[in-house]
Design an enzyme around this catalytic site. Structure first.
Site, PDB file in Angstrom:
ATOM      1  N   CYS A 185      33.617  31.581  57.996  1.00  0.00           N
ATOM      2  CA  CYS A 185      31.776  30.961  58.266  1.00  0.00           C
ATOM      3  C   CYS A 185      31.356  31.445  59.046  1.00  0.00           C
ATOM      4  O   CYS A 185      31.015  31.267  59.976  1.00  0.00           O
ATOM      5  CB  CYS A 185      32.529  29.243  58.616  1.00  0.00           C
ATOM      6  SG  CYS A 185      30.861  28.355  58.659  1.00  0.00           S
ATOM      7  N   GLU A 186      31.186  33.164  58.826  1.00  0.00           N
ATOM      8  CA  GLU A 186      30.114  33.278  59.243  1.00  0.00           C
ATOM      9  C   GLU A 186      29.547  34.168  58.783  1.00  0.00           C
ATOM     10  O   GLU A 186      29.634  34.948  57.420  1.00  0.00           O
ATOM     11  CB  GLU A 186      30.524  34.723  60.568  1.00  0.00           C
ATOM     12  CG  GLU A 186      31.288  33.436  61.847  1.00  0.00           C
ATOM     13  CD  GLU A 186      30.450  33.281  62.472  1.00  0.00           C
ATOM     14  OE1 GLU A 186      29.237  33.518  62.946  1.00  0.00           O
ATOM     15  OE2 GLU A 186      30.608  32.078  63.489  1.00  0.00           O
ATOM     16  N   ARG A 188      35.445  45.827  62.252  1.00  0.00           N
ATOM     17  CA  ARG A 188      35.172  46.791  62.256  1.00  0.00           C
ATOM     18  C   ARG A 188      33.342  46.642  61.759  1.00  0.00           C
ATOM     19  O   ARG A 188      32.465  46.758  62.161  1.00  0.00           O
ATOM     20  CB  ARG A 188      35.774  48.239  62.087  1.00  0.00           C
ATOM     21  CG  ARG A 188      36.912  48.480  63.232  1.00  0.00           C
ATOM     22  CD  ARG A 188      37.200  49.659  62.210  1.00  0.00           C
ATOM     23  NE  ARG A 188      36.759  51.181  63.582  1.00  0.00           N
ATOM     24  CZ  ARG A 188      36.100  51.740  62.317  1.00  0.00           C
ATOM     25  NH1 ARG A 188      36.308  51.592  60.716  1.00  0.00           N
ATOM     26  NH2 ARG A 188      35.370  52.596  62.502  1.00  0.00           N
TER      27      ARG A 188
END
Length: 864
Positions: A816-817, A785
């Site tokens: 990994c973002e 969210r």
């Protein structure tokens, strides 16, 4: 003479106190203490002038009094105004009736005169509003004497002369003052060490009382500082200074410790509420340092405003958002190379009395923004359009938001805006304006996007700035005390903290749902007397134990897929299909057929099923979902109405839908609309019901009005909470007017959101570029969210729940973002590896939206 020696030769300090600061007798003890400190600090020869506002709320009452006098009896309102002052006097052990007798008499006479002649001229209104400050002066003088001081009372009207003698409304109600050193005033006050005077009021050359506009007390103080060549002007209010953003926008808003006059002017003009924009000019022109301080926290240094910026490196210092902005676009090839075209166009605005804020031009287009103005009604807008149309094509766009960035050298850091502006790749930016002084960069966007954009800009460009001469502590850090924290019922997860810590897994994360809370919230919805039936949106959380608890509380279920229908069938064998509402969206044909075969209530939200599969609906009873073009919610992804929403039948296609249903042989028994999520205004569902009722006039068999859901859940202790009793009262009004209809509702995530927490252990702590990162064992793979639509969840360290915060932090996961950010700018205690972090309000749209991205297992689920 140097600036320092110039300041050292000055003797006056001007202290200004607003309505909240003077509203109670005990507040005057603080004022007296500050005055004593300044007199002692500035010896020998130091003098103090106190400028004050009316008692809190009095000016609003006085402003409303004339219209009430014109429309009926005002005895109750007058009694309320008197009571505010008499209550103050009683609390201060003063004889208020005797002290205020003459002012009360004037109040009575003015109100009676308005009622008698049936007119309230601007001159009379000015006299009436001036009473607020005058009555406060009487009480303030006595309180200062009680505190051992000997003040001299100065009528501000004897010192401040209006610059305009206009007899129109602006001349009496929003005038300005002649500036400049005033030897006569200095001589008049030569023997006084402490002077008390009023803000907001002045006198014109005819000797009449005039006002300086609402918020004019700040400006009055600046005029006095200018005239007296003061060494400092201190504005004392209920906040400790100017902040890098409205703290209601983000608790990571930073105290701005030092600003230049120009920067402060930009912040005040672009929507900052702490200082009136007009007060900075007189201080600037008089070279008077201006300081903003808090009477509630006098130990804090506040914001110092001088000719120096604190730090002159290219740097953003504040972001503000101003809502209610109108956009006027003017287009036409005829403006190309036409001398005087801009003069002709802006003459139209002047003729209609419309003030222009921002301007953007091209060879064939001029776009301007108009500040919020309650007096700018539709008639004046129509008159403006009529004047402009001979010159160009005109379009007026309502409900805009101006998001402004303030700081020196904006041009050199525009490239940093790119990540935040990516959110507008499919949304309109109505206007872009860059100030010529390189202090301000503003974009105007749709109002629904303004706060989201401002918060994101602050988060990315301002919040990470290191502490120093300009940036001080955050709002959250300044208010991390038990006294400052809003009082609210202890959340269930705090009561069951020990149990939750034990349930936290060694790795990854875990959702925990509290069935007691679900039962309470679902029962509250079921208890709304004006709603005949409520259907829980099971897409929010389909856990079998959650569904059982909600069903036991008396709610039905709203489903959007065959999988959800099967979950209900498995959980409740033999469930009455009429307790189920099936609302597919762009689903395949067989899903509608399955719902009809099951016998559930069926909602159709487009024309295609009726026009392309008519045989399927022969003899069926259906509900039509409409798009009322009233989008609600903090982010586009939670807005389910309006021109960009994929849901519902537009109202202009309603006739076609009725005809298609009739040709298919279906009976339309209800209408439905859902505008979005996170609504906390209790009248929203009554308004939706009224829209549906008007739409139902063309149908003969409608008996159901489904007003949708989106019941808001507080995102933090400070956020507003929805009052279901008020929702009930609003819907009762609707039902009384529409007795032949059943009212249905879909409470959405309301029954479950607050009942869930996501638990995870701390894996690492990192400090980088002034930011503290707290890493968890799970992230956006469990809770998407925040990344998907900027949702905010309260985040606490359960292990150290009773410890004070030590600084701001960003809470991140192992994915990994860059979007793996669960919460930014959160005040957290000294956190260590292994501590248990709880992310609250995650009972809805948490586990159901999880993924195995990075091949990491999402959080599992348990109930307690």
């Amino acid at each position: 003479m140097t600036d320092q020696s110039l300041l050292s030769s000055r003797i006056w300090t001007v202290l200004k106190f607003g309505g909240t600061s003077v509203a109670k007798p005990e507040n005057w003890a603080v004022i007296a203490k500050l005055a004593k400190a300044r007199l002692k600090q500035d010896k020998p020869g130091g003098k103090v002038l106190i400028v004050h506002s009316a008692l809190s709320g009095v000016s609003n009452r006085l402003e409303a009094l004339p219209d009430k006098a014109l429309n009926g009896d005002v005895s109750v309102e007058i009694a309320a105004i008197k009571a505010v002052h008499l209550d103050f006097a009683e609390a201060a052990a003063l004889d208020g009736t005797a002290l205020l007798a003459s002012h009360f008499d004037t109040l009575d006479r003015l109100a009676a005169g308005i009622a008698l002649v049936r007119e309230a001229s601007p001159r009379v209104r000015a006299e009436l509003l001036a009473l607020g400050e005058q009555m406060a002066s009487v009480l303030g003088m006595e309180r200062l004497r009680q505190e051992g001081l000997s003040p001299v009372l100065l009528d501000a009207r004897d010192a401040l002369t209006a610059s305009s003698d206009s007899a129109d409304a602006s001349g009496y109600l929003s005038n300005s003052v002649i500036e400049g050193l005033d030897p006569a005033l200095q001589a008049k006050l030569e023997t006084a060490d402490l002077v008390l005077t009023q803000g907001f009021i002045a006198r014109n050359s005819r000797g009449e009382t005039v006002l300086l506009g609402r918020g004019g007390s700040d400006t009055s103080a600046a005029y006095f500082a200018n005239k007296l060549n003061a060494r400092k002007l201190e504005i004392w209010t209920d906040v400790p200074g100017l902040f890098s953003a409205d703290p209601r926008l983000t608790e990571g808003a930073r105290l701005l410790q030092a600003l230049s006059y120009d920067e402060a002017q930009e912040i005040a003009t672009m929507g900052g509420k702490v200082l009136h924009p007009r007060c900075i000019g007189p201080a600037h022109r008089g070279h008077v340092p201006l300081e903003v301080r808090s009477t509630l926290r006098p130990e804090l240094a506040g914001t110092l405003i001088t000719s120096e910026p604190g730090d002159d490196a290219p740097q953003l210092k504040a972001v503000s958002v101003k809502t209610g902005v109108r956009i006027v676009t003017m287009e036409g090839a005829g403006m190309w190379r036409q001398a005087g075209f801009l003069a002709d166009v802006f003459a139209c605005f002047k003729a209609c009395g419309v003030s222009v804020d921002l301007v953007s031009t091209s060879e064939t287009n001029i776009t301007v923004s108009l500040d919020p103005d309650p007096s700018l009604d539709q008639a004046r807008l129509d008159a403006l359009r009529a004047r402009l149309e001979p010159f160009c094509r005109v379009k007026i766009i309502e409900d805009g938001a101006a998001v402004s960035l303030v700081g020196y050298g904006v041009r050199r850091i525009l490239h940093k805006l790119a990540p935040a502006l990516e959110m507008f790749q499919d949304k309109p930016i109505r206007l872009v304006s860059q100030a010529a002084n390189d202090l301000n960069f503003t974009v105007v966007v749709d109002e629904s996007e303004g706060r989201t954009l401002a918060a994101r800009l602050h988060e990315e460009l301002i919040a990470p700035a290191p502490s120093g001469p300009v940036f001080g502590p955050s709002w959250a850090e300044l208010n991390d005390t038990a006294a400052a924290k809003p009082q609210r019922p202890t959340p269930w997860w705090a009561t069951k903290r020990d149990q939750l810590i034990k349930l936290t897994p060694q790795t990854g994360g875990r959702y925990v749902y509290d069935l007691e809370t679900i039962k309470a919230r679902a029962s509250a919805v079921a208890g709304i007397k004006s709603v005949n039936r409520a259907f829980y949106a099971m897409k929010a959380n389909p856990h079998p134990e959650v569904l059982k608890t909600i069903f036991a509380a008396g709610l039905g279920f709203e489903c959007v897929s065959p999988g959800e229908l099967m979950r209900l069938k498995d959980t409740f064998p033999g469930l009455d299909p009429k307790k189920v509402l099936f609302t597919p969206n762009f689903a395949s044909r067989h899903e509608y057929a399955a719902a009809i075969e099951l016998g559930t209530n069926l909602t159709i939200d487009g024309l295609h099923p009726l026009t392309h599969w008519p045989d399927m609906f022969r003899g069926a009873e259906i509900i039509l979902r409409l798009n009322p073009d009233r989008p609600r919610g903090h982010h586009q992804h939670v807005q389910t109405a309006g021109p960009k929403a994929k849901f519902g039948i537009p109202l202009d296609q309603l006739d076609a839908a009725r005809e298609a249903a009739a040709k298919a042989g279906a009976t339309v028994i209800g209408l439905h609309a859902h505008a979005g999520s996170g609504v906390v205004e209790a009248n929203h569902w009554r308004e939706i019901g009224a829209i549906l009722a008007r739409a139902a006039e063309g149908f003969s068999d409608i008996r159901i009005l489904n007003v949708g859901g989106g019941l808001g859940v507080p995102e933090s202790a400070e956020a507003p909470a929805l009052d279901l009793s008020k929702v009930d009262a609003e819907l009762a009004t609707l039902k009384q007017a529409l007795p032949d209809y059943e009212i249905w509702m879909e409470p959405g995530r309301y029954p479950v959101a607050e009942a869930g927490v996501l638990l995870s252990g701390v894996t690492q702590i990192k400090h980088a570029f002034g930011t503290r990162f707290i890493g968890l064992g799970t992230g956006m793979n469990s809770l998407i969210r925040p990344a998907l639509y900027g949702a905010r969840h309260e985040i606490v360290n359960l292990t150290r729940y009773d410890e004070d915060g030590t600084g701001m932090a960003s809470i991140v996961g192992p994915i990994c973002e860059s979007a793996d950010l669960l919460g930014a700018d959160r005040l957290m205690p000294d956190t260590r590896e292994g501590d248990v972090i709880a992310i609250a309000e995650t009972g809805a749209y948490g586990a159901v939206m999880a993924s195995r991205y990075n091949l990491r297992e999402p959080a599992d689920e348990v109930v307690i």
